[in-house]
Scaffold this motif. Structure first.
Motif, PDB file in Angstrom:
ATOM      1  N   GLU A  63       0.822  -1.220   0.000  1.00 33.02           N
ATOM      2  CA  GLU A  63       0.000   0.000   0.000  1.00 33.02           C
ATOM      3  C   GLU A  63       0.855   1.270   0.000  1.00 33.02           C
ATOM      4  OE1 GLU A  63      -2.740  -0.177   3.242  1.00 33.02           O
ATOM      5  OE2 GLU A  63      -4.108  -1.508   2.181  1.00 33.02           O
ATOM      6  N   ILE A  87      -0.666  -7.018  -4.972  1.00 31.91           N
ATOM      7  CA  ILE A  87      -2.060  -6.687  -4.633  1.00 31.91           C
ATOM      8  C   ILE A  87      -2.893  -6.939  -5.900  1.00 31.91           C
ATOM      9  CG2 ILE A  87      -3.640  -4.825  -3.944  1.00 31.91           C
ATOM     10  CD1 ILE A  87      -1.191  -3.411  -2.652  1.00 31.91           C
ATOM     11  N   PRO A  88      -4.019  -7.660  -5.786  1.00 33.27           N
ATOM     12  CA  PRO A  88      -4.832  -7.905  -6.983  1.00 33.27           C
ATOM     13  C   PRO A  88      -5.267  -6.584  -7.635  1.00 33.27           C
ATOM     14  CG  PRO A  88      -5.609  -9.198  -5.123  1.00 33.27           C
ATOM     15  CD  PRO A  88      -4.583  -8.252  -4.577  1.00 33.27           C
ATOM     16  N   ASP A 141      -7.973  -5.373  -8.963  1.00 32.02           N
ATOM     17  CA  ASP A 141      -9.240  -4.731  -8.573  1.00 32.02           C
ATOM     18  C   ASP A 141      -9.120  -4.083  -7.191  1.00 32.02           C
ATOM     19  OD1 ASP A 141      -8.969  -7.405  -7.657  1.00 32.02           O
ATOM     20  OD2 ASP A 141     -11.078  -7.433  -7.080  1.00 32.02           O
ATOM     21  N   LYS A 142      -8.357  -4.721  -6.291  1.00 35.15           N
ATOM     22  CA  LYS A 142      -8.161  -4.151  -4.939  1.00 35.15           C
ATOM     23  C   LYS A 142      -7.272  -2.907  -5.019  1.00 35.15           C
ATOM     24  CE  LYS A 142      -9.985  -7.733  -2.636  1.00 35.15           C
ATOM     25  NZ  LYS A 142     -11.230  -7.656  -1.904  1.00 35.15           N
ATOM     26  N   LEU A 143      -6.312  -2.947  -5.912  1.00 31.33           N
ATOM     27  CA  LEU A 143      -5.423  -1.788  -6.076  1.00 31.33           C
ATOM     28  C   LEU A 143      -6.224  -0.588  -6.579  1.00 31.33           C
ATOM     29  CD1 LEU A 143      -2.395  -0.915  -5.938  1.00 31.33           C
ATOM     30  CD2 LEU A 143      -2.262  -1.436  -8.372  1.00 31.33           C
ATOM     31  N   LYS A 144      -7.126  -0.862  -7.499  1.00 27.87           N
ATOM     32  CA  LYS A 144      -7.994   0.192  -8.040  1.00 27.87           C
ATOM     33  C   LYS A 144      -8.861   0.785  -6.922  1.00 27.87           C
ATOM     34  CE  LYS A 144     -10.777   0.684 -12.112  1.00 27.87           C
ATOM     35  NZ  LYS A 144     -11.672   0.010 -13.016  1.00 27.87           N
ATOM     36  N   ALA A 145      -9.403  -0.118  -6.080  1.00 23.00           N
ATOM     37  CA  ALA A 145     -10.242   0.329  -4.958  1.00 23.00           C
ATOM     38  C   ALA A 145      -9.426   1.163  -3.968  1.00 23.00           C
ATOM     39  CB  ALA A 145     -10.847  -0.893  -4.257  1.00 23.00           C
ATOM     40  N   LEU A 146      -8.186   0.753  -3.750  1.00 22.31           N
ATOM     41  CA  LEU A 146      -7.299   1.489  -2.831  1.00 22.31           C
ATOM     42  C   LEU A 146      -7.076   2.909  -3.337  1.00 22.31           C
ATOM     43  CD1 LEU A 146      -5.248   1.222  -0.365  1.00 22.31           C
ATOM     44  CD2 LEU A 146      -3.526   0.716  -2.099  1.00 22.31           C
TER      45      LEU A 146
END
Ligand SMILES: [Zn+2]
Length: 209
Positions: free
Chosen positions: A114, A193-194, A196-201
Motif C-alpha cells: 500500500e 495486490i490484486p 481490482d483491490k489496487l484500483k479500490a485502494l
C-alpha cells in the motif's frame, strides 16, 4: 538567505545517517525557495553538517552564499526543479538495500505494498550514467516527469517532494519496502495486490483527499 532552510537540510542529513539511509560522504540534499537552491556542500559528511555549511546557488549554478563548493550533483537537482515546478525538495542517498536493488536492476512495482502504491508509486531503475554528468541530469529529469522516486543503477536513489519532509519520507519508505521485498523473496517471492483491490485502494485514497 534563510537560516531555517539551511537547518532543515542539516537536520535531514543527520536523520539520513542515523537511520542508515546514507553513508557519511554520500548523497546530497537540496531545497528550492524563492528562485534559489539551497544545497549540501561537496565533500562533507552529511551527519556533521551545520546550517552554516549549506551553499546557496541560482539556477545557473552561480554561488550566492556559503563557503566551499555546492554538491557535485547540483546539475541533476537543477534539472529536476526545472522539470517539476511542484517539487521543492530533493533527497539523494545511497541506502544499502535500495542501492542493492539498483545494482541488481530490480525496479519496485506499484502493486507490492500500500505504501508503495500511495506514497512512492512505481520506482524504476535508471540506466547507469556517470556521477555529476550531463547525461545523468538529463536521464533523471526525464524520469521525474513521471515518478517521485527513482533508483540509479550502480549508484543510489533520488526522491522528491513538495516539502523536505516528504522527500525524506519517500527515501525512508523506499528503503523499508526494499527490505520487505528482500525478505519476501527469501520466502518464495513477491505476491502483488490484486488489480481490482489496487484500483479500490486508489479510489478510496483519492476520494479522501
Ligand atoms: Zn550519489
Amino acid at each position: 538567505m534563510k537560516r531555517e532552510i539551511k537547518e532543515t537540510i542539516a537536520s535531514i542529513g543527520k536523520r539520513l545517517y542515523e537511520r542508515r539511509l546514507n553513508g557519511g560522504y554520500g548523497g546530497n540534499i537540496s531545497i528550492k525557495d524563492e528562485g534559489v537552491i539551497y544545497i549540501t556542500p561537496s565533500g562533507m559528511p552529511k551527519d556533521i553538517l551545520s546550517y552554516s555549511d549549506i551553499i546557496v546557488v541560482d539556477f545557473k549554478g552561480n554561488l550566492l552564499e556559503g563557503e566551499g563548493k555546492p554538491s557535485s550533483e547540483l546539475l541533476f537537482h537543477v534539472a529536476i526543479y526545472k522539470e517539476r515546478s511542484d517539487v521543492n525538495a530533493i533527497v539523494h542517498t545511497h541506502p544499502p538495500i535500495s542501492t542493492g536493488f539498483a545494482i541488481a536492476n530490480i525496479p519496485l512495482r506499484e502493486a507490492i505494498h500500500e505504501e508503495v502504491s500511495l506514497i512512492l508509486g512505481e520506482v524504476p531503475v535508471l540506466p547507469y550514467e556517470m556521477t555529476s554528468s550531463k547525461e545523468l541530469a538529463k536521464s533523471v529529469a526525464n524520469a521525474f516527469k513521471k515518478y517521485n522516486a527513482v533508483m540509479l543503477a550502480n549508484h543510489g536513489v533520488i526522491t522528491v517532494g513538495e516539502t523536505p519532509e516528504k522527500a525524506f519520507r519517500r527515501a525512508e519508505e523506499l528503503e523499508n519496502i526494499c527490505i520487505s521485498t528482500l525478505v519476501a523473496n527469501t520466502f518464495g517471492g513477491v505476491k502483488e495486490i490484486p488489480p481490482d483491490k489496487l484500483k479500490a485502494l486508489f479510489s478510496m485514497f483519492y476520494k479522501k483527499k
